[in-house]
Motif scaffolding. Structure first.
Motif, PDB file in Angstrom:
ATOM      1  N   VAL A  97       0.834  -1.197   0.000  1.00 56.92           N
ATOM      2  CA  VAL A  97       0.000   0.000   0.000  1.00 56.92           C
ATOM      3  C   VAL A  97       0.872   1.252   0.000  1.00 56.92           C
ATOM      4  N   ALA A  98       1.977   1.230   0.715  1.00 56.09           N
ATOM      5  CA  ALA A  98       2.858   2.395   0.780  1.00 56.09           C
ATOM      6  C   ALA A  98       3.476   2.692  -0.575  1.00 56.09           C
ATOM      7  N   GLN A  99       3.564   1.693  -1.453  1.00 53.90           N
ATOM      8  CA  GLN A  99       4.186   1.887  -2.760  1.00 53.90           C
ATOM      9  C   GLN A  99       3.169   2.235  -3.843  1.00 53.90           C
ATOM     10  N   LEU A 100       1.912   2.478  -3.473  1.00 51.84           N
ATOM     11  CA  LEU A 100       0.918   2.905  -4.444  1.00 51.84           C
ATOM     12  C   LEU A 100       0.997   4.418  -4.597  1.00 51.84           C
ATOM     13  N   LEU A 101       1.110   4.849  -5.837  1.00 54.42           N
ATOM     14  CA  LEU A 101       1.233   6.275  -6.132  1.00 54.42           C
ATOM     15  C   LEU A 101      -0.060   6.800  -6.730  1.00 54.42           C
ATOM     16  N   ARG A 102      -0.426   8.018  -6.339  1.00 53.25           N
ATOM     17  CA  ARG A 102      -1.546   8.686  -6.988  1.00 53.25           C
ATOM     18  C   ARG A 102      -1.145   9.043  -8.406  1.00 53.25           C
ATOM     19  N   GLU A 103      -2.131   9.278  -9.226  1.00 56.64           N
ATOM     20  CA  GLU A 103      -1.924   9.637 -10.625  1.00 56.64           C
ATOM     21  C   GLU A 103      -0.934  10.804 -10.772  1.00 56.64           C
ATOM     22  N   SER A 104      -1.116  11.829  -9.965  1.00 54.55           N
ATOM     23  CA  SER A 104      -0.238  13.007 -10.047  1.00 54.55           C
ATOM     24  C   SER A 104       1.194  12.682  -9.640  1.00 54.55           C
ATOM     25  N   LYS A 131       2.563  14.817 -18.025  1.00 53.06           N
ATOM     26  CA  LYS A 131       1.308  15.402 -17.559  1.00 53.06           C
ATOM     27  C   LYS A 131       0.356  14.265 -17.187  1.00 53.06           C
ATOM     28  N   VAL A 132      -0.523  14.533 -16.231  1.00 53.66           N
ATOM     29  CA  VAL A 132      -1.532  13.559 -15.831  1.00 53.66           C
ATOM     30  C   VAL A 132      -2.369  13.164 -17.050  1.00 53.66           C
ATOM     31  N   ALA A 133      -2.649  14.112 -17.919  1.00 55.98           N
ATOM     32  CA  ALA A 133      -3.441  13.827 -19.128  1.00 55.98           C
ATOM     33  C   ALA A 133      -2.770  12.762 -19.999  1.00 55.98           C
ATOM     34  N   THR A 134      -1.452  12.745 -20.027  1.00 51.41           N
ATOM     35  CA  THR A 134      -0.732  11.727 -20.803  1.00 51.41           C
ATOM     36  C   THR A 134      -0.974  10.345 -20.214  1.00 51.41           C
ATOM     37  N   LEU A 135      -0.881  10.220 -18.897  1.00 51.24           N
ATOM     38  CA  LEU A 135      -1.155   8.927 -18.252  1.00 51.24           C
ATOM     39  C   LEU A 135      -2.595   8.490 -18.514  1.00 51.24           C
ATOM     40  N   VAL A 171      -3.661   0.259 -11.054  1.00 47.49           N
ATOM     41  CA  VAL A 171      -4.605  -0.433 -10.183  1.00 47.49           C
ATOM     42  C   VAL A 171      -5.835   0.449 -10.029  1.00 47.49           C
ATOM     43  N   LYS A 172      -7.005  -0.141 -10.180  1.00 45.20           N
ATOM     44  CA  LYS A 172      -8.257   0.582  -9.927  1.00 45.20           C
ATOM     45  C   LYS A 172      -8.742   0.212  -8.539  1.00 45.20           C
ATOM     46  N   LEU A 173      -8.982   1.203  -7.724  1.00 43.89           N
ATOM     47  CA  LEU A 173      -9.551   1.022  -6.387  1.00 43.89           C
ATOM     48  C   LEU A 173     -10.846   1.814  -6.368  1.00 43.89           C
ATOM     49  N   GLY A 174     -11.936   1.152  -6.685  1.00 42.74           N
ATOM     50  CA  GLY A 174     -13.198   1.868  -6.858  1.00 42.74           C
ATOM     51  C   GLY A 174     -13.063   2.758  -8.081  1.00 42.74           C
ATOM     52  N   SER A 175     -13.245   4.055  -7.893  1.00 39.19           N
ATOM     53  CA  SER A 175     -13.091   4.991  -9.010  1.00 39.19           C
ATOM     54  C   SER A 175     -11.694   5.608  -9.044  1.00 39.19           C
ATOM     55  N   SER A 176     -10.858   5.259  -8.082  1.00 37.22           N
ATOM     56  CA  SER A 176      -9.511   5.821  -8.011  1.00 37.22           C
ATOM     57  C   SER A 176      -8.516   4.983  -8.806  1.00 37.22           C
ATOM     58  N   VAL A 177      -7.516   5.651  -9.340  1.00 37.06           N
ATOM     59  CA  VAL A 177      -6.434   4.995 -10.071  1.00 37.06           C
ATOM     60  C   VAL A 177      -5.158   5.154  -9.266  1.00 37.06           C
ATOM     61  N   ILE A 192       5.878   1.274 -12.387  1.00 42.65           N
ATOM     62  CA  ILE A 192       6.529   2.461 -12.967  1.00 42.65           C
ATOM     63  C   ILE A 192       7.978   2.124 -13.313  1.00 42.65           C
ATOM     64  N   GLU A 193       8.671   1.457 -12.394  1.00 39.59           N
ATOM     65  CA  GLU A 193      10.073   1.087 -12.637  1.00 39.59           C
ATOM     66  C   GLU A 193      10.186   0.124 -13.823  1.00 39.59           C
ATOM     67  N   ASP A 194       9.273  -0.847 -13.916  1.00 38.98           N
ATOM     68  CA  ASP A 194       9.277  -1.785 -15.045  1.00 38.98           C
ATOM     69  C   ASP A 194       9.015  -1.055 -16.362  1.00 38.98           C
ATOM     70  N   PHE A 195       8.103  -0.091 -16.337  1.00 31.92           N
ATOM     71  CA  PHE A 195       7.794   0.684 -17.539  1.00 31.92           C
ATOM     72  C   PHE A 195       9.022   1.472 -17.995  1.00 31.92           C
TER      73      PHE A 195
END
Length: 83
Positions: free
Chosen positions: A8-15, A24-28, A41-47, A54-57
């Motif tokens: 959970v600590a390694q989950l990042l918000r979109e921003s 930009k967030v729009a690019t993601l 990861v989708k958590l309800g309506s949150s991404v 991110i590191e693998d990408f």
């Protein structure tokens, strides 16, 4: 429980993910829609983005020259140690 806390600590918000990638967030958002970009990861309506995704990408974009086609899907694990 320590494993769950670490994940959970390694989950990042979109921003946060966008900032880490200097995008930009729009690019993601566009990449998610088109199926490009890092896994998410989708958590309800949150991404959320896992730091490991991110590191693998980032690693998947690694090239040795401008003519290097990069890592083909499915070969990441075998090619990973070669670089």
């Amino acid at each position: 429980m320590a494993t769950a806390d670490r994940s959970v600590a390694q989950l990042l918000r979109e921003s946060e993910a966008a900032e880490l990638l200097s995008l930009k967030v729009a690019t993601l958002r566009r990449w998610r829609w088109s199926g490009d970009g890092p896994g998410f990861v989708k958590l309800g309506s949150s991404v959320r983005y896992r730091l490991s995704d991110i590191e693998d990408f980032i690693e998947s974009g690694r090239r040795r020259s401008t003519s290097d086609p990069g890592i083909t899907p499915g070969s990441y694990e075998t090619d990973k140690g070669a670089m």
